[in-house]
Design a protein around this motif. Structure first.
Motif, PDB file in Angstrom:
ATOM      1  N   GLY A   1       0.838  -1.190   0.000  1.00 14.42           N
ATOM      2  CA  GLY A   1       0.000   0.000   0.000  1.00 14.42           C
ATOM      3  C   GLY A   1       0.874   1.241   0.000  1.00 14.42           C
ATOM      4  N   ARG A   2       0.398   2.269  -0.665  1.00 13.48           N
ATOM      5  CA  ARG A   2       1.223   3.463  -0.849  1.00 13.48           C
ATOM      6  C   ARG A   2       1.672   4.072   0.474  1.00 13.48           C
ATOM      7  N   GLU A   3       0.771   4.071   1.474  1.00 13.89           N
ATOM      8  CA  GLU A   3       1.115   4.690   2.748  1.00 13.89           C
ATOM      9  C   GLU A   3       2.142   3.887   3.532  1.00 13.89           C
ATOM     10  N   HIS A   4       2.330   2.595   3.166  1.00 14.85           N
ATOM     11  CA  HIS A   4       3.309   1.744   3.850  1.00 14.85           C
ATOM     12  C   HIS A   4       4.483   1.391   2.941  1.00 14.85           C
ATOM     13  N   MET A   5       4.679   2.200   1.919  1.00 18.48           N
ATOM     14  CA  MET A   5       5.722   1.920   0.936  1.00 18.48           C
ATOM     15  C   MET A   5       7.115   1.862   1.568  1.00 18.48           C
ATOM     16  N   PHE A   6       7.326   2.628   2.631  1.00 19.07           N
ATOM     17  CA  PHE A   6       8.599   2.621   3.337  1.00 19.07           C
ATOM     18  C   PHE A   6       8.422   2.112   4.765  1.00 19.07           C
ATOM     19  N   GLY A   7       7.491   1.194   4.937  1.00 17.82           N
ATOM     20  CA  GLY A   7       7.174   0.666   6.257  1.00 17.82           C
ATOM     21  C   GLY A   7       8.071  -0.491   6.667  1.00 17.82           C
ATOM     22  N   THR A   8       7.939  -0.889   7.934  1.00 15.87           N
ATOM     23  CA  THR A   8       8.765  -1.953   8.502  1.00 15.87           C
ATOM     24  C   THR A   8       8.607  -3.260   7.753  1.00 15.87           C
ATOM     25  N   ALA A   9       7.395  -3.563   7.278  1.00 16.43           N
ATOM     26  CA  ALA A   9       7.182  -4.836   6.581  1.00 16.43           C
ATOM     27  C   ALA A   9       8.029  -4.927   5.325  1.00 16.43           C
ATOM     28  N   VAL A  10       8.206  -3.797   4.630  1.00 15.04           N
ATOM     29  CA  VAL A  10       9.006  -3.790   3.412  1.00 15.04           C
ATOM     30  C   VAL A  10      10.469  -4.084   3.737  1.00 15.04           C
ATOM     31  N   TYR A  11      10.976  -3.465   4.800  1.00 13.01           N
ATOM     32  CA  TYR A  11      12.383  -3.595   5.166  1.00 13.01           C
ATOM     33  C   TYR A  11      12.653  -4.880   5.964  1.00 13.01           C
ATOM     34  N   LYS A  12      12.038  -4.972   7.124  1.00 14.16           N
ATOM     35  CA  LYS A  12      12.405  -6.039   8.059  1.00 14.16           C
ATOM     36  C   LYS A  12      11.746  -7.371   7.728  1.00 14.16           C
ATOM     37  N   ARG A  13      10.460  -7.344   7.380  1.00 12.18           N
ATOM     38  CA  ARG A  13       9.850  -8.596   6.952  1.00 12.18           C
ATOM     39  C   ARG A  13      10.500  -9.072   5.658  1.00 12.18           C
ATOM     40  N   GLY A  14      10.881  -8.132   4.812  1.00 10.75           N
ATOM     41  CA  GLY A  14      11.617  -8.500   3.615  1.00 10.75           C
ATOM     42  C   GLY A  14      12.920  -9.200   3.953  1.00 10.75           C
ATOM     43  N   ALA A  15      13.655  -8.678   4.947  1.00  7.56           N
ATOM     44  CA  ALA A  15      14.910  -9.316   5.357  1.00  7.56           C
ATOM     45  C   ALA A  15      14.661 -10.693   5.956  1.00  7.56           C
ATOM     46  N   LEU A  16      13.580 -10.844   6.714  1.00  3.75           N
ATOM     47  CA  LEU A  16      13.225 -12.155   7.250  1.00  3.75           C
ATOM     48  C   LEU A  16      13.009 -13.160   6.125  1.00  3.75           C
ATOM     49  N   THR A  17      12.357 -12.717   5.067  1.00  4.83           N
ATOM     50  CA  THR A  17      12.106 -13.589   3.916  1.00  4.83           C
ATOM     51  C   THR A  17      13.412 -14.045   3.284  1.00  4.83           C
ATOM     52  N   VAL A  18      14.349 -13.125   3.153  1.00  2.51           N
ATOM     53  CA  VAL A  18      15.640 -13.471   2.567  1.00  2.51           C
ATOM     54  C   VAL A  18      16.341 -14.535   3.410  1.00  2.51           C
ATOM     55  N   HIS A  19      16.338 -14.351   4.737  1.00  2.44           N
ATOM     56  CA  HIS A  19      17.006 -15.336   5.598  1.00  2.44           C
ATOM     57  C   HIS A  19      16.256 -16.665   5.605  1.00  2.44           C
ATOM     58  N   ALA A  20      14.930 -16.618   5.527  1.00  6.34           N
ATOM     59  CA  ALA A  20      14.159 -17.864   5.452  1.00  6.34           C
ATOM     60  C   ALA A  20      14.514 -18.638   4.188  1.00  6.34           C
ATOM     61  N   LEU A  21      14.708 -17.924   3.085  1.00  3.71           N
ATOM     62  CA  LEU A  21      15.163 -18.581   1.852  1.00  3.71           C
ATOM     63  C   LEU A  21      16.526 -19.229   2.082  1.00  3.71           C
ATOM     64  N   ARG A  22      17.414 -18.516   2.740  1.00  2.05           N
ATOM     65  CA  ARG A  22      18.755 -19.061   3.005  1.00  2.05           C
ATOM     66  C   ARG A  22      18.685 -20.341   3.832  1.00  2.05           C
ATOM     67  N   ARG A  23      17.865 -20.327   4.868  1.00  2.00           N
ATOM     68  CA  ARG A  23      17.752 -21.514   5.716  1.00  2.00           C
ATOM     69  C   ARG A  23      17.102 -22.676   4.975  1.00  2.00           C
ATOM     70  N   THR A  24      16.251 -22.373   4.033  1.00  2.00           N
ATOM     71  CA  THR A  24      15.535 -23.421   3.299  1.00  2.00           C
ATOM     72  C   THR A  24      16.424 -24.110   2.278  1.00  2.00           C
ATOM     73  N   VAL A  25      17.226 -23.346   1.538  1.00  2.51           N
ATOM     74  CA  VAL A  25      17.997 -23.927   0.427  1.00  2.51           C
ATOM     75  C   VAL A  25      19.455 -24.181   0.785  1.00  2.51           C
ATOM     76  N   GLY A  26      19.927 -23.635   1.909  1.00  7.66           N
ATOM     77  CA  GLY A  26      21.328 -23.795   2.286  1.00  7.66           C
ATOM     78  C   GLY A  26      22.204 -22.695   1.723  1.00  7.66           C
TER      79      GLY A  26
END
Length: 474
Positions: free
Chosen positions: A395-420
């Motif tokens: 959403g436009r109002e959350h374009m620079f929100g925590t979910a974009v930054y930190k949840r995004g980083a969580l996703t990256v690390h989850a990918l790392r843990r999943t594939v090695g």
């Protein structure tokens, strides 16, 4: 009708008709015999709901040649922009984004053409239109007192007059406040930037530095960014700066710190680690994608953010409060050189592709620099995350929100843990290599990750990016 033997009379009639057609056409767009049936205006925005009215259609820019002169005493900027583009449709009219400046003239191939202003749009009407596939050059002469763009949801960005000069900076808005531009990251281009300012001031921008020259109390600075660059990644910083020039890895390195900040303080020591941090990130992400390095620290408190301006990030003073070093923010903005600058967004709704990876780079750097591990940062952030806020299409109002930054980083690390680790870093290096200098979407990244890992990963990304509850730990 025309019968056999009536050719002379028919020729006179045809000539008369042609002359009349030319008279009518000259009233609007000139007449050179071109057939413009089916030509139509280009779209007046890029169709991105996060930035309505910004960007334009009908053409693709390949290069901006900018020559500007700025006098801080009067806050007046004069400019000449030479925009090289290719028509992507049969084009009767096209727009460029330009905020608040006055246009003196517009020419295509050195011939004056009609133009008008419609709010923040410069509307250009070429004579006889532009055929699809035709490369053209449009030259705009303009001037005025530049001003920032204020947005109730996204804040302000653009050209700011400062105590000793000016700063042009902002995301997603900045470029159109100081030059005419197709202002959307989907249309990247190379740049040559020439800036003339009063003697004694620095004029810093993107890319490889060229020679400076002085005459009659003015100094001209030259910069060249040959790699395609999204418009919001362009910058112009003018003022009293301590500029350090050198090389790193055989490429020019230019850093600058506002003269009002301590010469050996936290800001200066942090930006001085640029080369070290770039080398570490390159060992994870692949070769550094540009021809120069650097960073600029400004002292204006209105700039409460740092921005990944291509090849030379700009850092606001708030990141060095109490004169403390902050190499983490340098790691974040330098990671963007791969994720966001070289591989750019096709649309703003996928901004996590920029910010999630840059935030994860902070974790990688912190671990490398002797701080908390990436896993520890993951654990802490997982516990603190509001899973009702998505990373994709926030959403436009959350374009620079925590979910974009930190949840995004969580996703990256989850990918790392999943594939090695081996597969994970191979995914990242493949992404930055195959998509270099281009644009991409979340779907593009998921598809590449599945291809490289030979695994079905869509459910993983759905859960970590947009799911409404805490995902199971991989």
């Amino acid at each position: 009708m025309i019968r056999t033997g009536q050719t002379p009379t028919g020729s006179r009639l045809a000539a008369t008709a042609t002359a009349l057609t030319c008279v009518i056409a000259l009233i609007t767009a000139g007449c050179t015999g071109a057939d413009t049936d089916g030509f139509r205006p280009g779209a007046t925005d890029a169709g991105d709901p996060y930035v309505p009215g910004r960007g334009n259609g009908g053409y693709d820019v390949t290069h901006y040649g900018l020559d500007v002169r700025y006098d801080p005493a009067t806050d007046r900027l004069t400019g000449r922009a030479v925009v090289t583009a290719t028509a992507t449709q049969d084009l009767s009219q096209f727009n460029l984004d330009l905020h608040g400046l006055d246009v003196d003239s517009v020419s295509i191939s050195d011939a004056r053409v009609d133009h008008r202003r419609d709010g923040d749009e410069l509307v250009v009407t070429p004579r006889d239109g532009l055929s699809r596939g035709r490369q053209f050059t449009v030259t705009i002469e303009y001037a005025g007192v530049p001003a920032a763009v204020t947005d109730g949801e996204l804040g302000s960005g653009g050209f700011l007059h400062t105590a000793d000069g000016a700063v042009a900076l902002g995301q997603p808005d900045s470029a159109a406040t100081w030059f005419p531009v197709n202002d959307h990251p989907s249309d990247k281009a190379s740049y040559d930037i020439v800036v003339t300012v009063p003697d004694g001031l620095s004029a810093l921008s993107n890319g490889v530095p060229g020679p400076t020259s002085s005459a009659d109390g003015w100094t001209t600075w030259r910069w060249s960014e040959r790699a395609p660059m999204a418009s919001y990644l362009s910058t112009l910083v003018i003022g009293n700066y301590r500029v350090t020039s050198g090389t790193h890895g055989g490429r020019p390195m230019v850093t600058a710190v506002a003269a009002s900040l301590p010469a050996s303080g936290g800001a200066a020591s942090s930006v001085a680690r640029t080369g070290e941090i770039v080398d570490f990130l390159a060992s994870r992400f692949g070769p550094y994608p540009f021809d120069s390095y650097g960073g600029i620290v400004v002292a204006d408190d209105r700039i409460g953010y740092a921005l990944e301006t291509q090849s030379r990030p700009v850092y606001g003073p708030a990141f060095f409060t109490g004169d403390r070093p902050n190499p983490g923010v340098v790691a974040h903005e330098l990671a963007h050189q791969w994720f966001g600058d070289s591989v750019s967004l096709s649309r703003w709704g996928d901004i996590w592709l920029n910010e999630g990876f840059a935030s994860y780079a902070e974790w990688l750097w912190e671990e490398h620099d002797g701080g908390r591990t990436a896993q520890r940062n993951f654990d802490l952030q997982y516990a603190a995350t509001d899973w009702t806020q998505p990373s994709v299409e926030p959403g436009r109002e959350h374009m620079f929100g925590t979910a974009v930054y930190k949840r995004g980083a969580l996703t990256v690390h989850a990918l790392r843990r999943t594939v090695g680790d081996d597969t994970f870093f191979r995914i990242l290096r493949t992404w930055t290599a195959e998509r270099a200098a281009g644009n991409a979407t979340t779907s593009d990244f998921v598809a590449l990750a599945e291809r490289v890992s030979s695994r079905q990963l869509r459910p993983l990304f759905d859960a970590w990016l947009v799911g409404g509850s805490p995902p199971s730990l991989p």
